[in-house]
Design a protein around this motif. Structure first.
Motif, mmCIF file in Angstrom:
data_model
loop_
_atom_site.group_PDB
_atom_site.id
_atom_site.type_symbol
_atom_site.label_atom_id
_atom_site.label_comp_id
_atom_site.label_asym_id
_atom_site.label_seq_id
_atom_site.Cartn_x
_atom_site.Cartn_y
_atom_site.Cartn_z
ATOM 1 N N THR A 164 0.870 -1.161 0.000
ATOM 2 C CA THR A 164 0.000 0.000 0.000
ATOM 3 C C THR A 164 0.901 1.202 0.000
ATOM 4 O OG1 THR A 164 -0.233 -0.190 2.387
ATOM 5 C CG2 THR A 164 -1.961 -1.170 1.045
ATOM 6 N N ASP A 165 0.670 2.234 0.840
ATOM 7 C CA ASP A 165 1.611 3.326 0.800
ATOM 8 C C ASP A 165 1.753 3.987 2.144
ATOM 9 O OD1 ASP A 165 0.453 6.393 0.650
ATOM 10 O OD2 ASP A 165 -1.025 4.858 0.243
ATOM 11 N N ALA A 166 2.865 4.694 2.311
ATOM 12 C CA ALA A 166 3.137 5.400 3.546
ATOM 13 C C ALA A 166 3.449 6.831 3.231
ATOM 14 C CB ALA A 166 4.313 4.739 4.273
ATOM 15 N N SER A 167 3.619 7.638 4.278
ATOM 16 C CA SER A 167 3.842 9.061 4.095
ATOM 17 C C SER A 167 5.101 9.348 3.333
ATOM 18 C CB SER A 167 3.928 9.728 5.476
ATOM 19 O OG SER A 167 4.450 11.018 5.377
ATOM 20 N N ALA A 168 5.024 10.287 2.406
ATOM 21 C CA ALA A 168 6.205 10.648 1.630
ATOM 22 C C ALA A 168 7.186 11.423 2.473
ATOM 23 C CB ALA A 168 5.805 11.471 0.411
ATOM 24 N N ASP A 169 6.750 11.961 3.587
ATOM 25 C CA ASP A 169 7.675 12.605 4.501
ATOM 26 C C ASP A 169 7.898 11.754 5.742
ATOM 27 O OD1 ASP A 169 6.963 16.113 3.902
ATOM 28 O OD2 ASP A 169 8.600 14.846 3.234
ATOM 29 N N SER A 228 7.727 8.285 3.382
ATOM 30 C CA SER A 228 7.930 8.447 1.954
ATOM 31 C C SER A 228 7.763 7.153 1.213
ATOM 32 C CB SER A 228 9.301 9.043 1.671
ATOM 33 O OG SER A 228 9.345 10.371 2.084
ATOM 34 N N ALA A 229 6.730 6.406 1.537
ATOM 35 C CA ALA A 229 6.439 5.160 0.850
ATOM 36 C C ALA A 229 5.145 5.328 0.100
ATOM 37 C CB ALA A 229 6.316 4.020 1.852
ATOM 38 N N VAL A 230 5.232 5.508 -1.214
ATOM 39 C CA VAL A 230 4.052 5.701 -2.037
ATOM 40 C C VAL A 230 3.933 4.514 -2.958
ATOM 41 C CG1 VAL A 230 2.925 7.219 -3.673
ATOM 42 C CG2 VAL A 230 4.441 8.168 -1.935
ATOM 43 N N SER A 231 2.837 3.792 -2.890
ATOM 44 C CA SER A 231 2.741 2.578 -3.668
ATOM 45 C C SER A 231 1.294 2.252 -3.930
ATOM 46 C CB SER A 231 3.437 1.436 -2.935
ATOM 47 O OG SER A 231 2.847 1.233 -1.688
ATOM 48 N N THR A 232 1.056 1.096 -4.582
ATOM 49 C CA THR A 232 -0.299 0.756 -4.989
ATOM 50 C C THR A 232 -0.713 -0.593 -4.478
ATOM 51 O OG1 THR A 232 -1.751 0.385 -6.851
ATOM 52 C CG2 THR A 232 0.536 -0.144 -7.192
ATOM 53 N N PRO A 275 -1.478 7.710 -3.312
ATOM 54 C CA PRO A 275 -1.350 7.499 -1.869
ATOM 55 C C PRO A 275 -2.699 7.273 -1.205
ATOM 56 C CG PRO A 275 -1.114 9.820 -2.396
ATOM 57 C CD PRO A 275 -1.136 9.094 -3.700
ATOM 58 N N ASP A 276 -2.673 6.583 -0.088
ATOM 59 C CA ASP A 276 -3.876 6.383 0.689
ATOM 60 C C ASP A 276 -4.474 7.737 1.065
ATOM 61 O OD1 ASP A 276 -5.660 5.835 2.998
ATOM 62 O OD2 ASP A 276 -4.830 3.817 2.867
ATOM 63 N N LEU A 277 -5.766 7.878 0.875
ATOM 64 C CA LEU A 277 -6.430 9.151 1.129
ATOM 65 C C LEU A 277 -6.299 9.580 2.592
ATOM 66 C CD1 LEU A 277 -8.164 11.242 -0.431
ATOM 67 C CD2 LEU A 277 -10.179 10.025 0.413
ATOM 68 N N ARG A 278 -6.173 8.602 3.484
ATOM 69 C CA ARG A 278 -6.040 8.924 4.906
ATOM 70 C C ARG A 278 -4.638 9.407 5.264
ATOM 71 N NH1 ARG A 278 -7.412 3.084 6.929
ATOM 72 N NH2 ARG A 278 -5.911 2.769 5.246
ATOM 73 N N LEU A 321 -9.461 1.480 -4.701
ATOM 74 C CA LEU A 321 -8.584 0.392 -5.092
ATOM 75 C C LEU A 321 -8.905 -0.822 -4.217
ATOM 76 C CD1 LEU A 321 -5.243 2.388 -5.528
ATOM 77 C CD2 LEU A 321 -7.029 1.904 -7.214
ATOM 78 N N PRO A 322 -8.417 -1.993 -4.569
ATOM 79 C CA PRO A 322 -8.798 -3.196 -3.820
ATOM 80 C C PRO A 322 -8.548 -3.133 -2.321
ATOM 81 C CG PRO A 322 -7.803 -3.818 -5.895
ATOM 82 C CD PRO A 322 -7.684 -2.320 -5.803
ATOM 83 N N ALA A 323 -7.516 -2.426 -1.877
ATOM 84 C CA ALA A 323 -7.201 -2.429 -0.450
ATOM 85 C C ALA A 323 -7.181 -1.045 0.172
ATOM 86 C CB ALA A 323 -5.856 -3.121 -0.217
ATOM 87 N N LYS A 324 -7.600 -0.025 -0.560
ATOM 88 C CA LYS A 324 -7.600 1.316 0.023
ATOM 89 C C LYS A 324 -8.425 2.256 -0.847
ATOM 90 C CE LYS A 324 -3.393 2.851 -2.411
ATOM 91 N NZ LYS A 324 -2.016 3.296 -2.283
ATOM 92 N N ARG A 325 -8.802 3.373 -0.252
ATOM 93 C CA ARG A 325 -9.345 4.493 -1.013
ATOM 94 C C ARG A 325 -8.198 5.472 -1.177
ATOM 95 N NH1 ARG A 325 -13.919 6.082 -3.047
ATOM 96 N NH2 ARG A 325 -14.525 8.272 -3.206
ATOM 97 N N ALA A 326 -7.877 5.771 -2.419
ATOM 98 C CA ALA A 326 -6.653 6.503 -2.712
ATOM 99 C C ALA A 326 -6.945 7.892 -3.254
ATOM 100 C CB ALA A 326 -5.807 5.727 -3.725
ATOM 101 N N ALA A 327 -5.968 8.746 -3.074
ATOM 102 C CA ALA A 327 -5.980 10.063 -3.709
ATOM 103 C C ALA A 327 -5.180 9.948 -5.002
ATOM 104 C CB ALA A 327 -5.356 11.109 -2.790
ATOM 105 N N LEU A 328 -5.851 10.119 -6.138
ATOM 106 C CA LEU A 328 -5.141 10.075 -7.409
ATOM 107 C C LEU A 328 -4.417 11.405 -7.591
ATOM 108 C CD1 LEU A 328 -4.599 8.506 -10.074
ATOM 109 C CD2 LEU A 328 -6.528 9.775 -11.042
#
Length: 292
Positions: free
Chosen positions: A4-9, A12-16, A250-253, A274-281
């Motif tokens: 999934t993804d983590a904070s870029a700061d 800084s883990a941005v993924s899908t 990234p995860d919308l949250r 997305l299958p495992a999260k609601r994301a911010a495109l």
């Protein structure tokens, strides 16, 4: 397992959640069938299936037939190993995979070269498992990363995530981010238009996605994620002339992550399920790169 993804700061883990380019859980035919579908939003574009993707399917079928024939004949396949260590600046792409017609699907990430940033000289260096596995695995086991990338565990977990990308058709390139000669982040540069992600937003040809994980705790929380996201988005747009947009989800949250993208010149386009999260495109447009 797809990250999934983590904070870029903060991390800084941005993924899908729907694939990192290796697409282990989705069929190419299914992704292709939905390629080009969209809504009536400003990002919508009516598309036909790209010629390169059609050719890619045919090549994949031919390769599968050849592999079956080899297996029936008792032929084995092993992984090659490099001899010795190279300096970070002397690393080369470990995969020579090319799309039909001889064009690299990502226009040769290994040859993109360094870029000057306010934090120093930065370069994407394609991962070599024999050299980089322990480092990437250590980052993936950081408690701040684990919840988002879901790749915690022994080295074989990380290796199982890397190898399909390295042995694939070139639509996803895992890289180390090297800042001033020191590897400090993990990146995945991938063809979003050839990824299962394409079924979740109005895709355009050559859309290029990025995922990011900053490894060291000391490099987090001080704006470095935004600096590097802007630099890598610039690299993509400079080195991939056919690409008009850089995509992330990234995860919308994850407010710090979304904020980092906005600071890096991305715009918020839509919310996507997305299958495992609601994301911010998040989208960085070539046409707006000098304005944002």
């Amino acid at each position: 397992m797809s990250p999934t993804d983590a904070s870029a700061d903060a991390v800084s883990a941005v993924s899908t959640d729907v694939g990192t380019g290796a697409c282990p859980d989705e069929s190419e035919d299914s992704a292709a069938r939905d390629l080009g579908q969209g809504s009536d939003s400003e990002d919508t574009l009516d598309l036909r299936l790209p010629d390169e993707l059609v050719a890619l399917f045919e090549e994949g079928r031919a390769g599968a037939d050849a592999a079956t024939a080899d297996a029936a004949a008792g032929h084995g396949h092993g992984h090659g190993h490099g001899h010795g260590q190279r300096s970070w600046s002397d690393s080369t792409n470990p995969r020579a995979s090319r799309a039909p017609g001889g064009d690299d699907l990502l226009d040769g990430v290994a040859d993109w070269g360094p870029i000057a940033t306010p934090a120093g000289v930065f370069q994407l260096v394609p991962v070599r498992v024999e050299r980089d596995l322990a480092l990437v695995c250590r980052w993936m086991n950081d408690p701040a990363v684990t919840a988002f990338w879901e790749l915690a565990g022994p080295q074989n977990v990380t290796e199982d995530h890397l190898r399909p990308q390295l042995a694939g058709d070139g639509r996803s390139s895992p890289c180390l981010g090297v800042l001033e000669g020191t590897p400090m982040s993990y990146w995945e540069i991938y063809r979003a238009d050839l990824d299962p992600l394409a079924r979740h937003y109005p895709v355009r040809p050559h859309d290029t996605g990025i995922h990011l994980l900053i490894g060291a705790v000391t490099d987090r929380g001080r704006g470095l994620g935004s600096t590097l996201l802007r630099a890598v988005a610039d690299l993509v747009l400079d080195r991939r002339p056919a690409c008009a947009r850089v995509i992330a989800e990234p995860d919308l949250r994850n407010i710090p992550s979304v904020t980092a993208f906005l600071s890096a010149g991305f715009r918020f386009s839509a919310e996507v399920d997305l299958p495992a999260k609601r994301a911010a495109l998040m989208v960085r447009d070539r046409s707006l790169r000098d304005l944002l």
